[in-house]
Write a protein that holds these residues in place. Structure first.
Motif, PDB file in Angstrom:
ATOM      1  N   VAL A   1      -8.939  -3.098  -2.390  1.00 51.54           N
ATOM      2  CA  VAL A   1      -9.180  -2.376  -3.632  1.00 51.54           C
ATOM      3  C   VAL A   1      -7.812  -1.979  -4.165  1.00 51.54           C
ATOM      4  O   VAL A   1      -7.031  -1.341  -3.458  1.00 51.54           O
TER       5      VAL A   1
ATOM      6  N   HIS B   1      -2.279   2.046 -11.408  1.00 54.39           N
ATOM      7  CA  HIS B   1      -0.954   1.667 -10.943  1.00 54.39           C
ATOM      8  C   HIS B   1      -0.662   0.212 -11.296  1.00 54.39           C
ATOM      9  O   HIS B   1       0.451  -0.171 -11.587  1.00 54.39           O
TER      10      HIS B   1
ATOM     11  N   SER C   1       0.831  -1.215   0.000  1.00 55.02           N
ATOM     12  CA  SER C   1       0.000   0.000   0.000  1.00 55.02           C
ATOM     13  C   SER C   1       0.861   1.258   0.000  1.00 55.02           C
ATOM     14  O   SER C   1       0.503   2.237  -0.644  1.00 55.02           O
TER      15      SER C   1
ATOM     16  N   ASP D   1       3.572   1.498  -1.578  1.00 55.92           N
ATOM     17  CA  ASP D   1       4.019   1.611  -2.972  1.00 55.92           C
ATOM     18  C   ASP D   1       2.870   1.954  -3.921  1.00 55.92           C
ATOM     19  O   ASP D   1       3.060   2.074  -5.125  1.00 55.92           O
ATOM     20  N   GLY D   2       1.659   2.059  -3.379  1.00 53.77           N
ATOM     21  CA  GLY D   2       0.535   2.522  -4.190  1.00 53.77           C
ATOM     22  C   GLY D   2      -0.227   1.440  -4.934  1.00 53.77           C
ATOM     23  O   GLY D   2      -1.091   1.756  -5.743  1.00 53.77           O
ATOM     24  N   TYR D   3       0.054   0.181  -4.671  1.00 56.71           N
ATOM     25  CA  TYR D   3      -0.684  -0.875  -5.380  1.00 56.71           C
ATOM     26  C   TYR D   3      -2.050  -1.128  -4.745  1.00 56.71           C
ATOM     27  O   TYR D   3      -3.013  -1.437  -5.421  1.00 56.71           O
ATOM     28  N   ILE D   4      -2.092  -1.016  -3.425  1.00 53.84           N
ATOM     29  CA  ILE D   4      -3.362  -1.237  -2.720  1.00 53.84           C
ATOM     30  C   ILE D   4      -3.949   0.121  -2.368  1.00 53.84           C
ATOM     31  O   ILE D   4      -3.287   0.940  -1.736  1.00 53.84           O
ATOM     32  N   ARG D   5      -5.175   0.351  -2.811  1.00 51.78           N
ATOM     33  CA  ARG D   5      -5.845   1.605  -2.485  1.00 51.78           C
ATOM     34  C   ARG D   5      -6.311   1.553  -1.027  1.00 51.78           C
ATOM     35  O   ARG D   5      -6.116   2.469  -0.270  1.00 51.78           O
ATOM     36  N   ARG D   6      -6.988   0.477  -0.670  1.00 48.32           N
ATOM     37  CA  ARG D   6      -7.451   0.320   0.696  1.00 48.32           C
ATOM     38  C   ARG D   6      -8.068  -1.064   0.868  1.00 48.32           C
ATOM     39  O   ARG D   6      -8.315  -1.768  -0.107  1.00 48.32           O
TER      40      ARG D   6
END
Lengths: 150, 156
Positions: free
Chosen positions: B57, B62, A46, A48-53
């Motif tokens: 999610v 990305h 997350s 690293d920006g792969y998982i939004r939430r």
């Protein structure tokens, strides 16, 4: 770069998070790792920006909400103002500028017809809005955003 | 029907599930109930269809899915259900709905197609059209995401 293992993790966590006291321990077992390591990996993915939430997904109809897709024809130079004004509504969850005659498409969730009419009237009166089309959903066959990492 | 505690649970869940060993315990505390009750209520909400699922999610741009198209068709009424079932099984299709039509807008069948490139979106739409004996697809590619959020039900 994502490793093969990262991709397996990303695929697995998009499925069902089990209803259990330690849900990540259950997932870790499936991935043949430990709960602690999985949590560390999730934090990294997350950051690293792969998982939004991590979230819960509800059936809006079961909660008494009605959904619409609304297509708007917006004057190019008013796009930013119109998009911002639309985004302010809590019931607007997705708002995308698209190519085509109708160049702004948003989804709207409301609890009543009155609420919908009221919101759409206000939006149609925004400066730069040339036309607006309300497309209420009838049947839902699928709502599931899942991406295969391969 | 759902009661005020369920609504509290829904509100807390909507803030996101913490990535910690006992996320439901943390959220139960926030709702002022025991972890056991929280888990029981989650099971009930699941059972009655209010809670569809829980999970991650991804940031899809990305993740390499840079192209997304709204693809619509005009499909005869009696073919809708079968098409809906078949097309929902497509991995690249995230959303599939029927919607009300208007005289100026006769399209009743809506899909969201995600792929790495526009070319792939086009190919997927073309294949779906061929396999389901549709015609006249119209694709609307997104050029900018102005908002993507989860619905906040029962916001206070």
């Amino acid at each position: 770069m994502l490793t093969q293992y990262d991709k397996r993790v990303l695929n697995a966590i998009q499925g069902a998070l089990p209803i259990a006291e330690r849900p990540f321990a259950v997932l870790a077992k499936q991935l043949e790792t430990t709960e602690e390591e999985l949590l560390t990996d999730l934090k990294r993915l997350s950051d690293d920006g792969y998982i939004r939430r991590f979230g819960a997904f509800f059936d809006s109809n079961a909660l008494g909400f009605h959904g619409s897709l609304v297509a708007v024809k917006v004057k190019e130079d008013s796009m930013q103002e119109v998009a911002d004004a639309i985004n302010r509504y809590n019931g607007v969850t997705h708002n995308y500028e698209r190519e085509g005659e109708y160049n702004l498409w948003f989804t709207l969730q409301v609890q009543s017809e009155d609420e919908r009419d009221n919101v759409l009237k206000k939006i149609s009166e925004l400066p730069g809005v040339l036309d607006l089309m309300n497309l209420p959903s009838e049947k839902t066959y699928k709502v599931r955003v899942r991406f295969n990492m391969d | 029907m759902i009661d005020s505690i369920d609504k509290k649970i829904i509100r807390v869940l909507q803030k996101g599930i913490p990535m910690t060993a006992e996320p439901f315990g943390v959220m139960a505390k926030e709702c002022g109930i025991s972890t056991t009750e929280f888990l029981n209520r989650l099971n009930d909400l699941k059972e009655c269809g209010v809670l569809r699922r829980m999970g991650a999610v991804l940031q899809h741009r990305h993740a390499g899915y840079k192209a997304n198209a709204l693809c619509v068709w005009q499909v005869p009424e009696d073919q809708l259900d079968e098409a809906g079932k078949t097309i929902s099984a497509e991995n690249a299709v995230s959303h599939c709905y029927t919607r009300t039509t208007t005289p100026e807008w006769p399209y009743n069948f809506y899909t969201m197609i995600h792929a790495h490139t526009r070319q792939q979106c086009e190919e997927i739409a073309e294949r779906i059209e061929r396999e389901n004996h549709f015609s006249g697809r119209r694709l609307f590619y997104s050029v900018k995401e102005w908002k993507k959020a989860s619905m906040k039900y029962f916001a206070e």
